[in-house]
Write an enzyme that holds these catalytic residues in place. Structure first.
Site, PDB file in Angstrom:
ATOM      1  NE  ARG A 166      52.631  -1.492  21.316  1.00 22.41           N
ATOM      2  CZ  ARG A 166      51.527  -1.422  20.585  1.00 22.41           C
ATOM      3  NH1 ARG A 166      51.618  -1.217  19.273  1.00 22.41           N
ATOM      4  NH2 ARG A 166      50.340  -1.571  21.139  1.00 22.41           N
ATOM      5  CE  LYS A 190      52.553  -4.839  22.547  1.00 24.44           C
ATOM      6  NZ  LYS A 190      52.097  -4.892  23.960  1.00 24.44           N
ATOM      7  CG  HIS A 263      56.706   2.221  26.266  1.00 29.28           C
ATOM      8  ND1 HIS A 263      56.567   1.573  25.050  1.00 29.28           N
ATOM      9  CD2 HIS A 263      55.527   2.047  26.919  1.00 29.28           C
ATOM     10  CE1 HIS A 263      55.365   1.029  24.987  1.00 29.28           C
ATOM     11  NE2 HIS A 263      54.716   1.303  26.102  1.00 29.28           N
ATOM     12  NE  ARG A 266      52.655   2.644  23.048  1.00 28.93           N
ATOM     13  CZ  ARG A 266      51.859   2.462  21.998  1.00 28.93           C
ATOM     14  NH1 ARG A 266      52.125   3.071  20.858  1.00 28.93           N
ATOM     15  NH2 ARG A 266      50.807   1.668  22.067  1.00 28.93           N
ATOM     16  CG  HIS A 289      46.460   1.087  23.588  1.00 30.88           C
ATOM     17  ND1 HIS A 289      46.400   2.212  24.394  1.00 30.88           N
ATOM     18  CD2 HIS A 289      47.757   0.678  23.620  1.00 30.88           C
ATOM     19  CE1 HIS A 289      47.599   2.462  24.886  1.00 30.88           C
ATOM     20  NE2 HIS A 289      48.434   1.548  24.431  1.00 30.88           N
ATOM     21  CE1 TYR A 298      50.258   6.882  28.410  1.00 26.29           C
ATOM     22  CE2 TYR A 298      48.590   5.616  27.250  1.00 26.29           C
ATOM     23  CZ  TYR A 298      49.907   5.826  27.597  1.00 26.29           C
ATOM     24  OH  TYR A 298      50.865   4.956  27.142  1.00 26.29           O
TER      25      TYR A 298
END
Length: 317
Positions: A166, A190, A263, A266, A289, A298
């Site tokens: 990210r 995150k 992004h 990414r 994730h 995806y």
């Protein structure tokens, strides 16, 4: 005085007084404190959830949160769609509202949780924009030696695509997070989560060139020795806005879709990995994730590998 007598009468009759409806001007702040202190979410996520909930409370117009029903929540999502919000933003708002009402329920501020019945509609989902491999090649070569900070810019673009990190993770990279001989870097994701991400030869070469020729000059402009890998012209850590502007600049230079963002690289990383035969679980781990469902978007983008497998192995293909 009459209010106290009413509560006293209710207690004498064996009825518990209902809790007052939480005030919108304070409940949002309490919720954000909960996200930070209890959930340990990333600062960017907390900011996004805060914007979502403030918009929701404004739309609600002071109505009692205890009386909100799932139909009203669906109406709010429809309102956002009518306003032209992107499906991805609406999907995030759904998560924010769910988390908000779960917090209210844990705090005893509401009895029921109508957001449990709120689902992320398929119509709110979108396939992420993905660059072709040729577009990626042109884009990564776009910084020229005539550009003032071309070594840094080329290294940034290479890292974005090579790792799938990210924008915030790239900006937070430190020099000590580099393990170039072992061909990986440490990404700070995150919620304070860290992960080791492999990195390819071209990105390594770009980083080494930047460290050798430019970073020391930029670092010398800072009053304190900076830890960040990527620095601004003043020697400060590069932020997400500056990174976003760089991506836009080089996208315009090579004639790529102006909607491209950090992004997008990414998205392209994940899609190209799956197209090359990577397992979905492996891509999930590389992207950081928490849920496989996030990575599954995806699979809607890249169908060429599945078509190839079908032609190769199905007896009637």
């Amino acid at each position: 005085m009459s209010r106290r007598l009413t509560k006293l009468q209710m207690l004498r009759q064996g009825e518990a007084p209902k809790p007052a409806s939480p005030a919108p001007d304070t409940v949002c702040g309490d919720f954000l404190d909960y996200l930070k202190g209890e959930c340990h979410l990333a600062a960017n996520t907390i900011d996004a959830y805060g914007r979502d909930i403030r918009l929701f409370l404004q739309w609600l117009g002071g109505k009692d949160l205890r009386k909100v029903r799932v139909g009203q929540l669906s109406d709010f999502m429809g309102h956002l769609r009518d306003k032209g919000q992107a499906p991805s933003s609406i999907a995030r708002t759904v998560v924010a509202v769910r988390t908000f009402f779960r917090y209210l329920q844990l705090e005893g501020r509401v009895t029921d949780n109508p957001a449990e019945l709120l689902s992320t509609q398929k119509m709110w989902q979108r396939v992420p924009g993905v660059l072709s491999i040729r577009e990626v090649d042109d884009f990564l070569r776009s910084p020229r030696k005539t550009d003032t900070f071309w070594q840094r810019d080329r290294a940034i673009l290479e890292v974005l695509y090579a790792t799938g990190c990210r924008a915030s993770e790239v900006c937070s990279l430190r020099v000590r997070d580099m393990s170039l001989k072992e061909r990986h870097i440490k990404a700070h994701g995150k919620g304070g989560k860290q992960r080791m991400v492999p990195i390819g030869s071209r990105a390594i070469q770009a980083i080494e060139l930047y460290l050798e020729q430019l970073r020391g000059k930029l670092a010398a402009k800072s009053p304190h020795p900076p830890e960040a890998l990527f620095l601004s012209r003043g020697g400060r850590p590069l932020d997400r806005i500056q990174l976003w502007r760089l991506v836009k600049l080089y996208a315009r230079r090579v004639g790529i879709d102006p909607k491209i963002s950090p992004h997008s690289l990414r998205h392209s990383f994940a899609t190209h990995m799956l197209a090359g035969g990577a397992d979905l679980r492996q891509v999930q781990e590389l992207l950081g994730h928490a849920s496989i469902q996030t990575t599954q978007i995806y699979t809607h983008v890249e169908h060429s590998r599945l078509k190839k497998v079908h032609r190769q192995f199905h007896p009637r293909a």
